[in-house]
Structure formats: structure tokens, C-alpha cells
Design an enzyme around this catalytic site. Structure first.
Site, PDB file in Angstrom:
ATOM      1  N   ASP A  90       0.885  -1.156   0.000  1.00 58.65           N
ATOM      2  CA  ASP A  90       0.000   0.000   0.000  1.00 58.65           C
ATOM      3  C   ASP A  90       0.926   1.209   0.000  1.00 58.65           C
ATOM      4  O   ASP A  90       1.582   1.499   1.011  1.00 58.65           O
ATOM      5  CB  ASP A  90      -0.873  -0.023   1.261  1.00 58.65           C
ATOM      6  CG  ASP A  90      -1.772   1.199   1.322  1.00 58.65           C
ATOM      7  OD1 ASP A  90      -1.582   2.116   0.496  1.00 58.65           O
ATOM      8  OD2 ASP A  90      -2.649   1.233   2.205  1.00 58.65           O
ATOM      9  N   LYS A 143      -1.438  13.009 -15.376  1.00 58.54           N
ATOM     10  CA  LYS A 143      -2.361  14.111 -15.167  1.00 58.54           C
ATOM     11  C   LYS A 143      -3.654  13.545 -14.594  1.00 58.54           C
ATOM     12  O   LYS A 143      -3.904  12.359 -14.789  1.00 58.54           O
ATOM     13  CB  LYS A 143      -2.620  14.858 -16.480  1.00 58.54           C
ATOM     14  CG  LYS A 143      -3.155  13.943 -17.590  1.00 58.54           C
ATOM     15  CD  LYS A 143      -4.455  14.282 -18.214  1.00 58.54           C
ATOM     16  CE  LYS A 143      -5.706  14.130 -17.469  1.00 58.54           C
ATOM     17  NZ  LYS A 143      -6.819  13.488 -18.179  1.00 58.54           N
ATOM     18  N   GLU A 211     -14.966  13.083 -28.708  1.00 63.16           N
ATOM     19  CA  GLU A 211     -15.011  11.635 -28.447  1.00 63.16           C
ATOM     20  C   GLU A 211     -16.453  11.159 -28.564  1.00 63.16           C
ATOM     21  O   GLU A 211     -17.373  11.889 -28.191  1.00 63.16           O
ATOM     22  CB  GLU A 211     -14.508  11.342 -27.034  1.00 63.16           C
ATOM     23  CG  GLU A 211     -13.084  11.774 -26.797  1.00 63.16           C
ATOM     24  CD  GLU A 211     -12.662  11.490 -25.362  1.00 63.16           C
ATOM     25  OE1 GLU A 211     -12.164  10.387 -25.106  1.00 63.16           O
ATOM     26  OE2 GLU A 211     -12.848  12.367 -24.499  1.00 63.16           O
ATOM     27  N   HIS A 235      -4.235  18.300 -22.085  1.00 63.58           N
ATOM     28  CA  HIS A 235      -4.061  17.974 -23.506  1.00 63.58           C
ATOM     29  C   HIS A 235      -4.257  19.196 -24.411  1.00 63.58           C
ATOM     30  O   HIS A 235      -3.462  19.464 -25.300  1.00 63.58           O
ATOM     31  CB  HIS A 235      -5.048  16.889 -23.948  1.00 63.58           C
ATOM     32  CG  HIS A 235      -5.032  15.660 -23.081  1.00 63.58           C
ATOM     33  ND1 HIS A 235      -3.889  15.160 -22.518  1.00 63.58           N
ATOM     34  CD2 HIS A 235      -6.037  14.827 -22.690  1.00 63.58           C
ATOM     35  CE1 HIS A 235      -4.180  14.068 -21.823  1.00 63.58           C
ATOM     36  NE2 HIS A 235      -5.471  13.852 -21.904  1.00 63.58           N
ATOM     37  N   LYS A 333     -17.543  14.766 -24.771  1.00 65.27           N
ATOM     38  CA  LYS A 333     -17.898  13.344 -24.840  1.00 65.27           C
ATOM     39  C   LYS A 333     -19.219  13.241 -25.600  1.00 65.27           C
ATOM     40  O   LYS A 333     -20.009  14.187 -25.613  1.00 65.27           O
ATOM     41  CB  LYS A 333     -18.111  12.773 -23.435  1.00 65.27           C
ATOM     42  CG  LYS A 333     -16.932  13.003 -22.479  1.00 65.27           C
ATOM     43  CD  LYS A 333     -15.984  11.852 -22.495  1.00 65.27           C
ATOM     44  CE  LYS A 333     -14.861  12.041 -21.485  1.00 65.27           C
ATOM     45  NZ  LYS A 333     -13.637  11.344 -21.872  1.00 65.27           N
TER      46      LYS A 333
END
Ligand code: BG6
Length: 481
Positions: A90, A143, A211, A235, A333
Site C-alpha cells: 500500500d 495528469k 469523443e 491535452h 464526450k
């Protein structure tokens, strides 16, 4: 002169059972190995909280690769699987790192944090406390680094306590894409464009990342970030910087990054001149994409949310080269098609010598850089239509299709190779991240103050109508055909 770094012997992937490792990192590493590009002695150690032995992990990786590679090739798999190991830990708990620390010894190691960004700070502190942040070790972060300027600064500061900046590789996977790197070649390996690359010849620039997919299973993450923080902060601003930056002195990492930083510093802050109509945000409702009926965002998340799944905005760069040239950015999207594209729209002719019919045919020149789904760079030029009838004109593209028959590489292949080779040019420096956040924070603040809810748009459309108006106000239009 700086000493060359010793070769990396170990690559540890924290979050080894997660989505990024399975979809991108392991296939990218396998392809690199298939092509003989990984250092011969490199071991790849997966680590996650789940207890698992080496055998089970290797089997799991094999299944992952079978889905992703239609293979894997038996000889290549034998070589690749021999590199693999697994060690449960962990990363937020230094005490659980003891076995991994012992396995690694003092081998120069790359730690890839394929984890939630909220864990970056604790993970670096834990690696340091466990004595694993050696001088030759490198750390890779994905990112988004933080959620805003303040949180990104806090993360960068915690990371810096364990790893000096030259050991920190911040991934923006768009920088690993072939066409994005080709932007640098296009601009700086040709003399043709530079004299035209400014406000004398260019009318405006459009950057689109559309997208068709929705948010689906990722809404837990996405609902907290939205399109502005998920796509524009990183981006899209990186693409904008590569288009807008001045020629660097050389191709060294800091020469390029210094130029990108200057662009980010020149971005006009939202709200600076009291204009609050420079952005549009939207959220998809149910609709049809590619002949398939799809749910709306609120149905996917199971609750109402004010997170945007679409953003369009106008960015202005206040410097000599770009004054008066708007950069229009758009991402969403559930758009009608998958398309990542940069359009450099040149100005119209100052005067036409042609008759009225031919004048109607005139279209201003444009350079279109397609990144996805196809890679292509094309320059739209006016030509005379052949024939004996009076002069008519037509626009024809001069195209440099980049497909070339070769397998299209995963962006992570380039990036992983560069981390191993200690080449940081395609990674984002801490000041770039922070300047980008400062600009994004101002956009987000303008929404809080003037535009509290995203406008709805039907899935399968190009976003809310306001996105069209954003350009129409200045007599321009998105290039959508
Ligand atoms: C990621 C975003 O960084 O980039 C995703 O988190 C997005 O929301 C993805 O889908 C797009 O990447 P690509 O390479 O498919 O264009």
C-alpha cells in the site's frame, strides 16, 4: 558537464491491477519488448494492495495482453513474462513497502504512479520514508496533477521533497502521440510556415478533441473533474502551446518547455476584460451516437450533476505574434464522431481578381492537422477547375498521410522509452502545470460567477448551440465537415 544517468534496472508500477496499467502501460511495455527496445536487464514489478503471487500476476498480465494484442506472440511473451514480478504494497503506508524495498535493493528504479492523483503526495513521502527515493530513481505521475492551482502546488511541493524536479516525469499522453511530436518537425524543420505563422497571415486556430464515448464507468473520477480539468487543462493547452510557441533555441527539454511556459504566461485571463461570453459548457443528455441509443450523463451517474462533459472556449494570446488571433478550443464526450484536429485558418484574400462565380468558390487556405482517428496533415489550396468554361476555382488538399502501413504505436511506448532513457522533453514541468491551472481556475471562476449550470446537448451532437454562437459572433464557424 552532467554525468549520464546509470541505466534503469527496475520499473515498479503502483496501481498494477488498475485500468491504466492494464489498458496502456503493460501493452506498451510488451510492444517495446517485442521490438527489442527494452533494456535487456529491465525487470517490471507490479504492485497494488491486492495480495497475489508472481504466478497469478503473470497470468493476469497474459490475459490483459491477449485482449489488447490479439496475441501475444509466444517467443516475445516468454521474454516479457520473465521480466515480470509482483509485490503487494500500500503505497500510502511506508511499513508495507519493506518487502518491495528489499527486492529493489539499490537498483536504479522508475516508480510509475498509476494511481489517483490524491495519492501522489503520500506515495512520494512513503517512498522517501522507506529509503526508496534514491538519487538515481525517477517518478512518473499522470495528469491531472491536482484539481486547481492550490492543490497542484501542494502536490508538486510534496513530490519535490522526495524527488528533485529532474527526476519527476509528468505524463500528458498527448505529447507521446506521433502527430503531436510531428507538429514540432512541421513548424521547425520547414522554412515555409514560419513567415506565415502569425497574426499577419492567420485568422484563427481551432483545436477540437471530440469523443464518441460517454463517461460510463469512469464517472466517479470524471464527475469531480469535468471536461475543463480532464482535457483542457492538459491535452488542449499542450496542443495550443506547441502551435503557438516561439522557435526554441534547440530541441532540449528545457528549451521547449521554456517556450511553452511563455505561451501560458501570455494567455489572457478569463474575466480580465469583463467579457463573460468566451466559453460554453454542456452536459450530454440521452441521444444517438453511431446509430446506437445512449443514456444521458445524469442517467449514467444516477444523479443530477453540474459537471460539464463539453467545453468550447476562446483563448487569446497576448503577445506580438498572436495578438488578435483567437484560439478556439472544443472538447466533448458523446460527440457525433471521434476526432482530434488542429485547424490553422489563414486569412481571406485581400482582393480577388476573379469574376463573381469564381469569387464564390474562394475558400481561405487552411492547414489541417488530424491526430485521430487518422493521422494526416493537409494544406487546403485553391486551384483552377480544369475545362474550357470560364474560370472556376476549387479547393484541393495537399495531403501528407502519415499512416505509412506501420503499426500505430501507443503514445505510452514513446513516453516509457523516454523515461527509461532519461529524456524529459515530452514531459510537463511543474511550472507549466501550475500556469495552466492558474488559467483554468479563472475559467472555472467565471462559470461560478456568471454561468452556474452546463447547457444540455443531445448525445451525438456537436454540443450546445452556444458553441456555434461562440464563433458566429465574429463571423467564423467550426470546421465540422
Ligand atoms: C484522458 C482523459 O486523459 O484522455 C479521458 O482522462 C479521455 O477522459 C482521454 O477520454 C482521451 O485520450 P485519447 O488518446 O483517446 O484521445
Amino acid at each position: 558537464m552532467a554525468q549520464p544517468s546509470p541505466p534503469i534496472e527496475r520499473l515498479v508500477i503502483f496501481g498494477a491491477t488498475g485500468d491504466l496499467a492494464g489498458r496502456m502501460l503493460l501493452p506498451a511495455l510488451y510492444f517495446l519488448d517485442l521490438d527489442g527496445l527494452l533494456p535487456p536487464g529491465l525487470k517490471i514489478i507490479g504492485s497494488a494492495r491486492a495480495p497475489m503471487g508472481r504466478k497469478a500476476y503473470v497470468e493476469r498480465v497474459r490475459k490483459t495482453l491477449a485482449d489488447r494484442t490479439e496475441g501475444p506472440d509466444e517467443a516475445a511473451w516468454a521474454r516479457f513474462s520473465a521480466r515480470l514480478d509482483y509485490c503487494p504494497a500500500d503505497v500510502a503506508q511506508p511499513s508495507t513497502l519493506a518487502v518491495l524495498a528489499e527486492t529493489l535493493g539499490d537498483a536504479p528504479t522508475v516508480y510509475y504512479l498509476a494511481l489517483s492523483p490524491s495519492l501522489y503526495g503520500v506515495a512520494c513521502a512513503a517512498l522517501d520514508a522507506a529509503g526508496m527515493a534514491c538519487r538515481e530513481c525517477r517518478i512518473v505521475l499522470e495528469k491531472p496533477i491536482g484539481h486547481d492551482l492550490e492543490s497542484s502546488r501542494a502536490i508538486n511541493a510534496k513530490v519535490a521533497r522526495a524527488f528533485e524536479e529532474r527526476r519527476v516525469f509528468r505524463v500528458d499522453h498527448y505529447l507521446g502521440k506521433e502527430t503531436v511530436q510531428n507538429l514540432i518537425a512541421l513548424r521547425f524543420a520547414n522554412t515555409l510556415f514560419e513567415p506565415l505563422w502569425n497574426n499577419l497571415a492567420i485568422d484563427h486556430v481551432q483545436i477540437t478533441i471530440a469523443e464518441t464515448d460517454g463517461v460510463g464507468e469512469r464517472w466517479g473520477y470524471y464527475d469531480e473533474y469535468g471536461a475543463l480539468r480532464d482535457m483542457v487543462q492538459n491535452h488542449m493547452l499542450q496542443l495550443l502551446c506547441l502551435v503557438a510557441m516561439e522557435p526554441p533555441a534547440d530541441s532540449g527539454a528545457d528549451s521547449i518547455r521554456d517556450e511553452k511556459v511563455k505561451v501560458l504566461k501570455s494567455l489572457r485571463r478569463f474575466g480580465a476584460n469583463g467579457d463573460h461570453s468566451l466559453s460554453v459548457r454542456g452536459q450530454y443528455r440521452a441521444g444517438v451516437v453511431g446509430n446506437q441509443a445512449v443514456k444521458g450523463y445524469a442517467e449514467e451517474t444516477g444523479r443530477q450533476s453540474s459537471t460539464e462533459t463539453f467545453v468550447a472556449l476562446r483563448a487569446d494570446i497576448d503577445n506580438w505574434r498572436w495578438a488578435g488571433v483567437p484560439f478556439y478550443l472544443r472538447t466533448g464526450k458523446r460527440m457525433p464522431e471521434r476526432r482530434t484536429q488542429i485547424v490553422i485558418q489563414f486569412k481571406c484574400l485581400p482582393h480577388s481578381i476573379f469574376g463573381p462565380k469564381a469569387r464564390e468558390d474562394l475558400i481561405a487556405n487552411r492547414l489541417v492537422i488530424d491526430l485521430q482517428p487518422d493521422e494526416d496533415i493537409s494544406l487546403l489550396l485553391m486551384n483552377r477547375r480544369p475545362g474550357l468554361a470560364g474560370t472556376r476555382l476549387q479547393a484541393l488538399p495537399l495531403s501528407l498521410s502519415l499512416a505509412g502501413g506501420a503499426r500505430r504505436r501507443i503514445a505510452y511506448e514513446r513516453l516509457l522509452l523516454d523515461v527509461l532513457a532519461d529524456h524529459p522533453a515530452l514531459f510537463v514541468r511543474h511550472d507549466e502545470v501550475e500556469l495552466a491551472w492558474a488559467w483554468i481556475d479563472a475559467v472555472a471562476a467565471s462559470w461560478t460567477d456568471h454561468d452556474p449550470a452546463p447547457k444540455s446537448y443531445a448525445a451525438g451532437g456537436w454540443g450546445p448551440v452556444g458553441a456555434l454562437a461562440l464563433l458566429e459572433r465574429s463571423g467564423r464557424a467550426w470546421l465540422d465537415e
